[in-house]
Each structure stands twice: as C-alpha cells, then as structure tokens.
Design an enzyme around this catalytic site. Structure first.
Site, PDB file in Angstrom:
ATOM      1  N   LYS A  22       0.940  -1.245   0.007  1.00 34.09           N
ATOM      2  CA  LYS A  22       0.079   0.000  -0.032  1.00 34.09           C
ATOM      3  C   LYS A  22       0.894   1.107  -0.041  1.00 34.09           C
ATOM      4  CE  LYS A  22      -2.930  -2.187   3.505  1.00 34.09           C
ATOM      5  NZ  LYS A  22      -3.689  -1.871   4.613  1.00 34.09           N
ATOM      6  N   ASN A 150       2.761  -0.397  26.094  1.00 35.34           N
ATOM      7  CA  ASN A 150       1.509  -0.802  25.115  1.00 35.34           C
ATOM      8  C   ASN A 150       0.732   0.474  25.084  1.00 35.34           C
ATOM      9  OD1 ASN A 150       2.626  -3.458  25.216  1.00 35.34           O
ATOM     10  ND2 ASN A 150       1.179  -4.001  26.895  1.00 35.34           N
ATOM     11  N   HIS A 161      -4.863   5.895  30.454  1.00 35.47           N
ATOM     12  CA  HIS A 161      -3.953   6.726  31.136  1.00 35.47           C
ATOM     13  C   HIS A 161      -2.503   6.166  30.742  1.00 35.47           C
ATOM     14  CE1 HIS A 161      -3.432   9.602  34.449  1.00 35.47           C
ATOM     15  NE2 HIS A 161      -2.216   9.284  33.938  1.00 35.47           N
ATOM     16  N   HIS A 163       0.943   5.101  30.481  1.00 30.62           N
ATOM     17  CA  HIS A 163       1.647   4.151  31.426  1.00 30.62           C
ATOM     18  C   HIS A 163       2.386   3.221  30.654  1.00 30.62           C
ATOM     19  CE1 HIS A 163      -1.539   1.317  30.510  1.00 30.62           C
ATOM     20  NE2 HIS A 163      -0.738   0.502  30.954  1.00 30.62           N
ATOM     21  N   PHE A 305      -0.805 -17.288   9.801  1.00 26.11           N
ATOM     22  CA  PHE A 305       0.333 -17.450   8.894  1.00 26.11           C
ATOM     23  C   PHE A 305       1.706 -17.113   9.788  1.00 26.11           C
ATOM     24  CE2 PHE A 305       3.695 -16.264   6.173  1.00 26.11           C
ATOM     25  CZ  PHE A 305       4.002 -17.560   5.629  1.00 26.11           C
TER      26      PHE A 305
HETATM   27 ZN   LIG Z   1      -6.196   8.796  34.059  1.00 29.34          ZN
END
Ligand SMILES: [Zn+2]
Ligand SMILES: [Zn+2]
Length: 331
Positions: A22, A150, A161, A163, A305
């Site tokens: 793309k 993450n 929030h 972190h 896969f």
């Molecule tokens: Zn918060």
C-alpha cells in the site's frame, strides 16, 4: 515480485509483499477520534486516586502532586514476594511464579501521549526506567528485565492513562536468549558486533534511515516485521541499557519523542508497542551484544500464517516507509 528478507538479529524471514504494497499514507490509523478528558474520576492512575493503587515504589513529586509514579501492578503477572524455586519432574520443568511487575504512570494527565509530552518529562520517564531496571536487576532472583509500553487497545492495553511497564522475570526468555546467541555467533565469525555492523551499513546505504542525532540512529529494519517497525540504535556500543549516560538519556528522549511524533502526525496516532532489548547490567561490557529499542506501530493484526510459521508478512517497503517518515515534519 514479493521478496523474502532475513532478519539477521532473529534469523527470521519476513515476506515483503510488494504486490500488495500500500502507499505509506494508506496505513493511517482508521480508529475514530475520541477526545479524551484530562481527568477521569474512575481512572486509578489519575491524580486524587492514589489510594486505588498499591503504594508507590518511586515518585517524582511536583508541587502538591506528582510528575511520575511507579507502582507495583495491582494484578501482577508474577509475585514479588515468592521464592525462586525450580522443580524438575521428568520432562516437566517449572519455577515458582516469582517476578517483579511495575507500572510507570508517565504523567498525571489522562489524555496525554508521549508524542505530546514536554521533552523534559520524557527524559524523566527514561531516567525512571533506568533506576528501576538497575534496582530490579540487583535482586539475585531476577534473570531478565523487560521495559515496554503498550499504547491503545490494538497494542494490548485497555487502560487509557499513559503508562509503561517493567517486568523482571526469574528466567531469561527464549526470544532474548536466541538474540544473544545469534549475536555471539555473528561475533565468532566476524569479530564484530552485529548491531554496530548493521548501523554502519544502514548509514552507508541511507535508504532506511529516518533520522539520526548525536547518540542515536532511527532506522526501519531491512527485514522490518511489519509496516513502520522502527529501531532506535544507540551509536555507542554497549550491551546494557543500565549503562546509558545522562547525555544519552536526554538524546534518547528526543529520539523517542521524534519517532512517536512522526507516527502520531504521519499515521494519525496509531496504537503502538515499544520495548527495550537489553542484556543485564553485568553484561554491559559484552563485545557482542548491543542494546536497542524496538518500536512497532499496530497497523495490521498478525494472523494464523505468522503464528503458524513465524514468518511475518509486511505489506510495505521498508525504504518507502522510511522515506515517508523522513518527510513528516514534527514541531
Ligand atoms: Zn487517568
Ligand atoms: Zn555494537
């Protein structure tokens, strides 16, 4: 024609699927913009709710509140009070669930993101990582510490929030062990550090470099596992993140902020993960291992896969992704 590229650090093959490739801006995040408030009364990480989390292990105060808090995870993956005990019964090997799991609450502001944080505050986050990384490793029961973030549901978190986390495990994970072993193998053959060599070749080639500063190079790997997968490589050869200097910490914060700002602006605030790949502090002087940061925007979900074969499919050309990010202007 599609091409298979080898990731020399992991010895994994990646299919660079140029047929389906793309255009870089087709990867812009499609998530619907939702304006978050600065404060959420039910959020355990928002100021005023400190009693909803376990007592902090570290805090940077600021006037009446705080700037950064590090707390033990209330629902830890591993238990910090346990003994590290191994059991081997025939082919069944286990270790008691000892480990340390910290949460770094990066800012009091619920709706903030690393790209928008003032640079000095990102420096403080890096400084907090270093402090806890070294402290966790000083526990002889700890085999490895991973620092990671993450951001967003696509990257595996439901807590809005801002972190990040540190988890100290009683074992060295296979992923880490195999990277170390590959680095040793490369050093045995060539007498060189693999990352130093990759950095040298990438700088000569230039096509996958996003930018560089005094102490770091931001590059899209030749065999990037997914679109806009990025490495932040320290220019100084050192095996462990624990050895980072004050000057390098400031420069790393700048690098992290620039990369994440380029993703925020160029790809419309995608979910992402980052992690610090590092050896232990005792191995900082290692000739073969070189710590670095891995950043993965979550632009497409990996599927069967990838799970079944360990071969990733990247629907973008690393050289085009790097060119696109080079051209995204950040404030
Ligand atoms: Zn918060
Ligand atoms: Zn090196």
């Amino acid at each position: 024609m599609p091409e298979l590229r080898l990731n020399l650090i992991t010895k994994e093959w990646v299919i660079i699927s140029t047929e389906k490739a793309k255009r870089p801006d087709d990867f812009k995040s499609r998530k619907r913009g939702r304006i978050l408030p600065e404060f959420v009364a039910t959020c355990p990480f928002c100021p005023g709710n400190e009693d909803k989390t376990p007592p902090e292990v570290y805090c940077i105060p600021e006037s009446s509140k705080w700037k950064i808090r590090i707390i033990p995870n209330k629902f830890p993956a591993l238990d910090r009070e346990a003994e590290r005990a191994r059991t081997n019964k025939g082919l069944r090997h286990s270790i008691s669930g000892f480990g340390i799991h910290d949460i770094v609450i990066e800012t009091p502001l619920h709706n903030m993101t690393t790209a928008l944080l003032p640079l000095e505050e990102v420096v403080e986050i890096i400084r907090a990582y270093k402090k806890r990384f070294i402290e966790m490793h000083s526990d002889p029961r700890i085999g490895h510490v991973i620092i990671f973030k993450n951001q967003g549901t696509g990257a595996g978190t439901s807590l809005e929030h801002p972190h990040s986390q540190l988890i100290g495990t009683p074992v060295t994970p296979f992923q880490v062990r195999s990277r170390i072993e590959e680095a040793i193998r490369f050093f045995d053959i060539t007498g060189e550090c693999l990352i130093c060599r990759i950095m040298k070749e990438e700088k000569e080639d230039g096509s996958r470099i996003i930018f560089e500063t005094e102490h770091f190079v931001a590059v899209i790997p030749y065999a990037a596992l997914s679109s806009f997968h990025t490495w932040l490589l320290p220019k100084r050869h050192v095996g462990s993140f624990s050895d980072i200097s004050d000057e390098e910490m400031s420069d790393l914060a700048l690098n992290l902020k620039i990369v994440l700002s380029k993703l925020y602006i160029g790809l419309s605030n995608p979910d992402f993960n980052y992690s610090v790949r590092s050896n232990r502090p005792n191995d900082a002087k290692s000739e073969y291992f070189h710590w670095y940061i891995n950043i993965m925007p979550r632009l497409s979900a990996s599927a069967g896969f990838e799970m079944g074969s360990g071969i990733f499919i990247n629907n973008s050309l690393p050289e085009e992704s790097a060119e696109y990010l080079r051209n995204v202007k950040v404030p």
